[in-house]
Design a protein around this motif. Structure first.
Motif, PDB file in Angstrom:
ATOM      1  N   LEU A 139      44.178  34.670  37.276  1.00  0.00           N
ATOM      2  CA  LEU A 139      43.374  35.698  37.932  1.00  0.00           C
ATOM      3  C   LEU A 139      41.926  35.558  37.471  1.00  0.00           C
ATOM      4  CD1 LEU A 139      45.715  38.787  37.613  1.00  0.00           C
ATOM      5  CD2 LEU A 139      45.137  37.527  39.687  1.00  0.00           C
ATOM      6  N   PRO A 140      40.987  35.940  38.352  1.00  0.00           N
ATOM      7  CA  PRO A 140      39.582  35.855  37.925  1.00  0.00           C
ATOM      8  C   PRO A 140      39.266  36.958  36.914  1.00  0.00           C
ATOM      9  CG  PRO A 140      39.750  36.882  40.080  1.00  0.00           C
ATOM     10  CD  PRO A 140      41.143  36.457  39.704  1.00  0.00           C
ATOM     11  N   ASP A 141      38.140  36.830  36.285  1.00  0.00           N
ATOM     12  CA  ASP A 141      37.644  37.889  35.408  1.00  0.00           C
ATOM     13  C   ASP A 141      37.445  39.138  36.266  1.00  0.00           C
ATOM     14  OD1 ASP A 141      36.368  39.573  33.749  1.00  0.00           O
ATOM     15  OD2 ASP A 141      34.594  38.300  33.418  1.00  0.00           O
ATOM     16  N   LEU A 142      38.109  40.244  35.856  1.00  0.00           N
ATOM     17  CA  LEU A 142      38.114  41.443  36.707  1.00  0.00           C
ATOM     18  C   LEU A 142      36.728  42.087  36.806  1.00  0.00           C
ATOM     19  CD1 LEU A 142      41.534  43.002  35.690  1.00  0.00           C
ATOM     20  CD2 LEU A 142      41.005  41.471  37.579  1.00  0.00           C
ATOM     21  N   GLN A 143      35.839  41.759  35.886  1.00  0.00           N
ATOM     22  CA  GLN A 143      34.486  42.310  35.956  1.00  0.00           C
ATOM     23  C   GLN A 143      33.633  41.561  36.991  1.00  0.00           C
ATOM     24  OE1 GLN A 143      34.026  45.034  34.147  1.00  0.00           O
ATOM     25  NE2 GLN A 143      36.056  44.743  33.269  1.00  0.00           N
ATOM     26  N   ASP A 144      34.109  40.384  37.365  1.00  0.00           N
ATOM     27  CA  ASP A 144      33.354  39.553  38.303  1.00  0.00           C
ATOM     28  C   ASP A 144      33.647  40.026  39.728  1.00  0.00           C
ATOM     29  OD1 ASP A 144      32.314  37.626  39.943  1.00  0.00           O
ATOM     30  OD2 ASP A 144      33.030  35.927  38.743  1.00  0.00           O
ATOM     31  N   THR A 145      32.847  40.999  40.196  1.00  0.00           N
ATOM     32  CA  THR A 145      33.116  41.663  41.467  1.00  0.00           C
ATOM     33  C   THR A 145      33.192  40.669  42.619  1.00  0.00           C
ATOM     34  OG1 THR A 145      31.637  43.306  40.554  1.00  0.00           O
ATOM     35  CG2 THR A 145      32.489  43.735  42.746  1.00  0.00           C
ATOM     36  N   ARG A 151      36.400  37.914  46.602  1.00  0.00           N
ATOM     37  CA  ARG A 151      36.745  36.680  47.303  1.00  0.00           C
ATOM     38  C   ARG A 151      38.265  36.496  47.310  1.00  0.00           C
ATOM     39  NH1 ARG A 151      38.519  32.092  46.850  1.00  0.00           N
ATOM     40  NH2 ARG A 151      38.841  32.301  44.615  1.00  0.00           N
ATOM     41  N   LEU A 152      38.905  36.671  46.118  1.00  0.00           N
ATOM     42  CA  LEU A 152      40.349  36.476  46.031  1.00  0.00           C
ATOM     43  C   LEU A 152      41.067  37.516  46.889  1.00  0.00           C
ATOM     44  CD1 LEU A 152      42.534  34.738  44.745  1.00  0.00           C
ATOM     45  CD2 LEU A 152      42.695  36.407  42.908  1.00  0.00           C
ATOM     46  N   TRP A 153      40.570  38.755  46.872  1.00  0.00           N
ATOM     47  CA  TRP A 153      41.205  39.808  47.663  1.00  0.00           C
ATOM     48  C   TRP A 153      41.117  39.485  49.160  1.00  0.00           C
ATOM     49  CZ3 TRP A 153      44.738  43.202  47.433  1.00  0.00           C
ATOM     50  CH2 TRP A 153      44.845  44.206  48.413  1.00  0.00           C
ATOM     51  N   GLN A 154      39.980  38.927  49.580  1.00  0.00           N
ATOM     52  CA  GLN A 154      39.792  38.618  51.002  1.00  0.00           C
ATOM     53  C   GLN A 154      40.567  37.373  51.410  1.00  0.00           C
ATOM     54  OE1 GLN A 154      38.180  40.525  53.097  1.00  0.00           O
ATOM     55  NE2 GLN A 154      37.066  41.906  51.728  1.00  0.00           N
ATOM     56  N   GLU A 155      40.597  36.356  50.510  1.00  0.00           N
ATOM     57  CA  GLU A 155      41.087  35.045  50.937  1.00  0.00           C
ATOM     58  C   GLU A 155      42.409  34.637  50.303  1.00  0.00           C
ATOM     59  OE1 GLU A 155      37.954  32.352  49.957  1.00  0.00           O
ATOM     60  OE2 GLU A 155      36.434  33.604  50.960  1.00  0.00           O
ATOM     61  N   GLY A 156      42.841  35.379  49.256  1.00  0.00           N
ATOM     62  CA  GLY A 156      44.004  34.921  48.487  1.00  0.00           C
ATOM     63  C   GLY A 156      45.303  35.004  49.256  1.00  0.00           C
ATOM     64  N   LEU A 157      46.338  34.320  48.692  1.00  0.00           N
ATOM     65  CA  LEU A 157      47.679  34.433  49.246  1.00  0.00           C
ATOM     66  C   LEU A 157      48.229  35.812  48.889  1.00  0.00           C
ATOM     67  CD1 LEU A 157      48.940  30.950  48.079  1.00  0.00           C
ATOM     68  CD2 LEU A 157      48.244  31.607  50.394  1.00  0.00           C
ATOM     69  N   PHE A 158      49.309  36.201  49.589  1.00  0.00           N
ATOM     70  CA  PHE A 158      49.853  37.534  49.363  1.00  0.00           C
ATOM     71  C   PHE A 158      50.181  37.773  47.888  1.00  0.00           C
ATOM     72  CE2 PHE A 158      53.705  40.228  49.118  1.00  0.00           C
ATOM     73  CZ  PHE A 158      53.096  41.423  49.436  1.00  0.00           C
ATOM     74  N   ALA A 159      50.902  36.803  47.247  1.00  0.00           N
ATOM     75  CA  ALA A 159      51.318  36.992  45.852  1.00  0.00           C
ATOM     76  C   ALA A 159      50.103  37.136  44.944  1.00  0.00           C
ATOM     77  CB  ALA A 159      52.179  35.817  45.400  1.00  0.00           C
ATOM     78  N   GLU A 160      49.078  36.344  45.224  1.00  0.00           N
ATOM     79  CA  GLU A 160      47.858  36.423  44.416  1.00  0.00           C
ATOM     80  C   GLU A 160      47.191  37.784  44.570  1.00  0.00           C
ATOM     81  OE1 GLU A 160      46.338  31.787  44.529  1.00  0.00           O
ATOM     82  OE2 GLU A 160      45.888  33.086  46.230  1.00  0.00           O
TER      83      GLU A 160
END
Lengths: 537, 459
Positions: free
Chosen positions: A179-185, A190-199
């Motif tokens: 997972l990315p650094d959670l502070q890195d908005t 980006r991951l929320w928009q483009e990630g796979l469902f599990a991610e």
């Protein structure tokens, strides 16, 4: 390996020999060969020479594409004694040996505890134990979270190379992706928009645990475009860190197209006693329950709802009852479960929860009503109501088929703090013995608090004196081995002797009990040793 | 677990690891049963002596505890004695006691052995002394015995010659008719020929012939493998039939490949021997245990063999990763690595010694060179330095970390659980691997991580 080619060892020469050998020298004589030798012998001579030459000329092959090395595991290495212990625990795999257990501990059952302790200390798994750990986790799903946490990043690296261990990738957050650094908005977005469902599920869970409001905002931004089954999973992530701030969003989700999403939103809202939904439910529930003061003793009168209107359905009430249940009691149960428990003292003449649960209930509604309050107490994590519904552990109906089932009691206990839980179960065992205690013991914190441990040991002692066989109590014995505080081992010393057989006792029972207590004590000592090996500070 | 060897040495002398103890178990059930007894509960009055004796009383199902004693300092590997009725060897009590001792948490303090244990140790020492004296005096036996032995050897040689001649005939017939017919005839042909070779007192020939039967069913490329094996068998026959013309070393190799008895009469070499690997192979009748040793000072690698009759574990067992101060004596034959363990001066103890390693190219070359002395050799023991396990289609390779070359794993090694321990230990980084390198590929047996860290067994 590959063969080195030399001028006098042409591959076609060897091919020629193989062909001749396959067809037979009667049909195909190889060219050359020493004079004066029979054709097959000459062929064998030549083949022997060529075979040794081929073998002697073997050279390494070109290397295949290398795998990206496993990520560094920064955790400290296990202390040596703990590493030895782990090897022993993992060597004790099911299916090796078997038969009666005798006096020796069940090592596989201690693995979960060992893993939890090792994880609490933050040790790294010795790499060579990873295959055995993964195999153990593969066979036992209950072991997976702790085993995979302990196994660390290298286990995921391994699992990508061996299809037998795919489950580890599924179980790991984001399919094992970091997972990315959670502070890195930006990166989170980006991951929320483009990630796979599990991610995305993993990301949402992690953000929610860290900053609940940010997670809700992420979800709200894309809510309209998510698929129904994804919406359900995402909504479920909001259980963590649920607060009044989530209410507007959840209230909107009550109008969702998907019924499952609607009912989950309603369930979450009903766990917020100050929500508008909870208030609506309180009004509906209060209309069904009243205090009948005309009788000699005040009694609760119940009038179940006559219909399930669309607004009730919108608030998560399921209109169609399961087969075999009446509609009206089904609706009542749901209203009572979702209504804030704070409704009742005011509605029922200012009585406390303890007083309310002792009120008689008219027309046989008591079971339905109390069961619904149990579910409400668990859902709303209300300790006062839980305590009231549990009653005194020594009360007569606590052990029998009272208004509240053992399963419900176990759930109510889980709302209480660990000390109170242990004391209640200790009191229960002291009055009712062990035969129904298994489920209740299962919700007590490990290691058992001293009063609980003593109650269990005393009850086992009493069961022995009653002359039955220990395997009637094997469930509790097994729990005691895993959960009793090792400090209690000394108290068991007196139980190890084989008593003289009494006439009314089951034949040989005394010996089996001594063996069972011996195993209990050995296991406790072993657990103490295990904990000591992991705690080197 | 890095660097922990030294702690173990200072705190508790020469205790073993649990893995090393469990390696002594004759089967999985014993391993499990022994593991469970490796806790303080059932044990009382346990102790150990500096001479390498470990003892203890284990509470069983009966009223009297079992008396268990182990001598880990014995030159033929650990010796066990237990009053339990188990026919497993070692029994679970002996394993449990050693585990408890290996655990080192004070449950087995150093002390003086009780009488019952002392008695057994004394008896053993006495028997060993008597055996040595008897062995020393044996050479004084009459020349009549020698004469009889010579005649027996002559008769056997005649039988072997007859067997080798017959086998040559069969091989010639086979090649005349073609290997394709062998595929149709199946095992029967070879089983019968193997039985003839047993009658001819040439067990080495019998074993090779029996293996030929499996080649036609071994998948694509079998004609090549069958021709190779037939040709090497022919070479062995020819070697025997012309043994008078061979150099002495090669003649001894031929005799040993045929399975004729030999004794380890090489000069004893005293060294600190690191136990590199131990593994068993079993058929219906016999379990064969191979133990590879590396001499820290002599830089020699040698092989100890030990046998167990059907289902029994071979008696000799040495824990991998420990070193023992001992003498070994080689068997005769050029390039012969087999040796016998002689006197042992100290029990096996933890060590930081690791065998020096080579590259994959050097390993392949080493096998090629060894074929000069023994063309029937399937593989040589070799340690690879800085190699990385790399998946290669359905198979695996060990690739040089610093060069673009790799040795493929043997088909047998691919399906063993040890492969995954090796891959896990490496994590894609270089490791040191000891194993057998030959024409079928490389069989990893033991690995060490970079830097410090204990040996990890892979077999």
């Amino acid at each position: 390996m590959r063969e080195a080619s030399t001028p006098d060892d042409r591959p076609d020469r060897w091919e020629e020999l193989v062909t001749a050998a396959l067809l037979g020298t009667d049909r195909r004589a190889p060219v050359g060969g020493a004079p004066g030798r029979e054709a097959p012998v000459a062929l064998l001579d030549a083949a022997a020479m060529a075979a040794v030459r081929r073998r002697a000329g073997l050279r390494p092959a070109p290397a295949a594409r290398r795998v990206e090395p496993a990520a560094e595991d920064a955790r400290p290495a296990l202390p040596e004694a703990a590493a030895r212990r782990l090897a022993l625990l993992l060597a004790d795999r099911p299916g090796t040996g078997g038969g009666r257990r005798g006096t020796s501990p069940d090592l596989m059952e201690l693995l979960p505890q060992w893993l939890a302790t090792a994880n609490a200390h933050g040790y790294a798994a010795p790499p060579q134990t990873l295959p055995a750990l993964l195999d153990a986790a593969r066979g036992r799903t209950d072991l997976r979270p702790a085993a995979l946490a302990f196994a660390g990043p290298r286990a995921l690296w391994l699992a990508r190379l061996n299809p037998d261990w795919r489950f580890a990738l599924r179980a790991a957050p984001g399919g094992g992706a970091a997972l990315p650094d959670l502070q890195d908005t930006g990166e989170v977005q980006r991951l929320w928009q483009e990630g796979l469902f599990a991610e995305r599920v993993a990301l949402l869970g992690a953000v929610r645990a860290d900053r609940p409001a940010v997670a809700r905002e992420l979800l709200e931004a894309t809510w309209a475009t998510e698929r129904a089954e994804d919406r359900l999973m995402f909504l479920d992530s909001l259980r963590t860190g649920l607060s009044a701030e989530d209410e507007p969003f959840l209230e909107r989700a009550l109008s969702d197209r998907s019924r499952n999403v609607r009912s989950t939103a309603a369930e979450l809202l009903s766990a917020l006693p100050d929500s508008a939904l909870a208030a609506r439910m309180a009004v509906r529930a209060a209309a069904c329950v009243a205090l009948d003061r005309t009788l000699e003793t005040p009694t609760i009168a119940v009038e179940a709802p006559l219909e399930c209107d669309p607004r009730m359905e919108r608030d998560g009430v399921v209109a169609k009852p399961p087969t075999g249940r009446g509609e009206r009691s089904w609706w009542l149960g749901q209203l009572m479960e979702a209504a804030p428990l704070g409704t009742w003292p005011g509605r029922l003449g200012g009585r406390t929860p303890e007083e309310i649960v002792t009120l008689p209930v008219a027309d046989g509604w008591q079971g339905e009503l109390h069961a619904a309050w149990c579910r409400a107490a668990v859902r709303q994590r209300d300790a006062t109501w839980s305590r009231a519904l549990l009653g005194a552990p020594s009360a007569l109906e606590a052990g029998g088929p009272g208004a509240v089932s053992l399963a419900d009691r176990a759930k109510l206990l889980s709302v209480l703090d660990t000390r109170e839980r242990a004391e209640w179960v200790a009191g229960f065992i002291a009055t009712h013995g062990l035969s129904e205690a298994f489920q209740l013991l299962g919700v007590c914190a490990v290691p058992w608090a001293a009063p609980l441990g003593r109650a269990v040991v005393d009850a086992l002692d009493i069961a022995r004196d009653a002359g039955s066989y220990p395997w009637s109590f094997s469930g509790v014995m097994g729990l005691a081995e895993r959960c009793l505080d090792p400090a209690e081992a000394a108290r068991l010393e007196g139980l190890l002797a084989v008593p003289d057989e009494r006439e009314d006792a089951s034949p040989g029972a005394g010996g089996y009990w001594a063996e069972a207590f011996q195993r209990l004590m050995t296991t406790l000592r072993l657990r103490a040793a295990m904990a000591g090996e992991l705690d080197v500070s | 677990m890095g660097g922990s060897t030294f702690d173990a040495m200072t705190q508790q002398g020469v205790r073993w690891t649990a893995d090393q103890v469990l390696a002594l178990a004759p089967d999985a059930a014993s391993r499990k049963a022994g593991s469970k007894l490796g806790a303080a509960g059932p044990w009382s009055e346990a102790g150990s002596s500096d001479e390498g004796t470990v003892w203890g009383l284990c509470k069983g199902s009966g009223s009297r505890p079992y008396q268990t004693v182990v001598d880990i300092a014995d030159s033929a590997g650990p010796a066990y004695k237990c009053s339990c009725p188990s026919r497993k060897f070692p029994c679970k009590h002996a394993l449990g006691l050693l585990l408890l001792w290996a655990g080192g948490d004070g449950a087995v303090p150093t002390g003086k052995a009780p009488d019952w244990a002392e008695q057994w140790i004394e008896d053993r020492k006495k028997r060993a002394r008597e055996k040595r004296t008897a062995g020393g005096g044996g050479s004084a036996s009459g020349s009549g015995d020698l004469e009889a032995a010579r005649r027996r050897a002559e008769r056997r040689a005649e039988r072997v010659t007859a067997g080798a001649t017959e086998l040559e005939q069969r091989l010639a017939d086979l090649l005349r008719g073609g290997l394709a017919t062998a595929e149709r005839e199946g095992y029967g042909l070879w089983e019968e020929t193997a039985a003839r070779m047993v009658d001819a007192q040439a067990p080495g020939l019998a074993a090779r012939v029996r293996e030929l039967g499996a080649v036609p069913g071994s998948g694509p490329g079998w004609p090549v493998r069958l021709l190779e094996e037939c040709a090497l068998l022919h070479l062995l026959d020819q070697g025997w039939l012309r043994r008078e013309r061979l150099p002495e070393g090669l003649a001894a190799t031929v005799r040993s490949r045929l399975g004729l008895p030999a004794s380890a009469d090489g000069p004893p070499v005293r060294d600190r021997w690191l136990v590199l690997a131990q593994y068993d192979t079993a058929d219906v009748k016999l379990t064969t245990r191979r133990i590879w040793l590396h001499g820290a000072d002599s830089a020699r690698t040698c092989l100890l063999l030990s046998y167990g009759a059907a289902g029994r574990s071979p008696e000799l067992a040495l824990p991998v990763g420990l070193a023992l101060e001992a003498e070994v004596a080689a068997y005769p034959g050029a390039g012969q690595l087999r040796a016998a363990l002689g006197e042992q001066f100290a029990p096996p103890s933890p060590t930081a010694i690791r065998p020096p390693g080579v590259s994959t190219a050097q390993a392949a070359a080493r096998y090629g060179e060894a074929l000069r002395d023994d063309p029937w050799l399937d593989a040589v023991p070799v340690t690879l330095d800085r190699v990385v396990p790399v998946p290669d289609g359905d198979s695996w390779q060990l690739a040089d970390a610093d060069a673009d070359e790799a040795l493929p794993l043997t088909p047998a090694a691919r399906s063993r659980p040890g492969l995954w321990r090796l891959v896990a230990l490496s994590g894609g980084a270089p490791v040191k691997v000891f194993g057998e390198c030959g024409h079928r590929g490389f069989t990893p047996l033991t690995a060490w991580p970079e830097g410090t860290g204990q040996a990890v067994t892979l077999c």
